[in-house]
Enzyme design. Structure first.
Site, PDB file in Angstrom:
ATOM      1  N   THR A 110       0.846  -1.189   0.000  1.00 51.02           N
ATOM      2  CA  THR A 110       0.000   0.000   0.000  1.00 51.02           C
ATOM      3  C   THR A 110       0.880   1.237   0.000  1.00 51.02           C
ATOM      4  O   THR A 110       1.761   1.371   0.855  1.00 51.02           O
ATOM      5  CB  THR A 110      -0.909   0.037   1.248  1.00 51.02           C
ATOM      6  N   HIS A 131       7.491  11.684  -3.452  1.00 58.17           N
ATOM      7  CA  HIS A 131       7.955  10.330  -3.127  1.00 58.17           C
ATOM      8  C   HIS A 131       6.937   9.279  -3.563  1.00 58.17           C
ATOM      9  O   HIS A 131       7.298   8.225  -4.098  1.00 58.17           O
ATOM     10  CB  HIS A 131       8.217  10.241  -1.615  1.00 58.17           C
TER      11      HIS A 131
END
EC number: 2.5.1.78
Length: 153
Positions: A80, A88
């Site tokens: 996840t 990022h």
């Protein structure tokens, strides 16, 4: 004209599952959903191996090791990535997806992309077994089908 399909029978098949520890409160549910689905479709729990990696970025390397080992009919990749305030997220999502896809193409082993890429934690929770189903379970079905369609070709 032949129509080639893969059935959803996992009897006798072996699966490797690579799961990211980062966001493990979500990934644990994805993993449980995947294992439950594999077993419900005939897989023996002893033929399911799980490997944990630090995060989604690290999944492709272990997936490749599993895929090239000759031990597994398919590899399922679970993780996840939740968007934050920096870029990022974009790099991790892109590289994980590219890497997982490359492993399948390079090895000929079905490698299933089960990395949630969500805008927020609520979306991740929904996809781990609430409103939007369990994506780990869906990936397990995809793995079974891909193994069997490749065998049918």
């Amino acid at each position: 004209m032949a129509k080639i399909t893969g059935n959803l029978v996992a009897t006798g098949l072996k699966f490797g599952i690579v799961t990211a520890r980062f966001n493990d409160f979500i990934n644990d549910k994805l993993l449980s959903g995947a294992i439950d689905t594999l077993v419900r479709h005939g897989a023996d729990e002893n033929n399911i191996d799980t490997a944990w990696v630090p995060g989604a970025f690290e999944i492709p390397l272990v997936a490749k090791k599993m895929a090239t080992s000759g031990k597994y009919d398919a590899v399922i990749c679970l993780g996840t990535v939740i968007r934050g305030s920096t870029t990022h997220y974009d790099y991790v999502c892109n590289e994980a997806a590219k890497g997982i896809g490359a492993v399948a193409l390079e090895t000929g082993v079905p490698v299933i992309f089960g990395v949630l890429t969500t805008e927020n934690i609520e979306q991740a929770i929904e996809r781990a077994g609430t409103k939007a189903g369990n994506k780990g379970s869906e990936c397990a079905l995809g793995a079974i089908e891909m193994v069997n369609v490749l065998k049918a070709i």
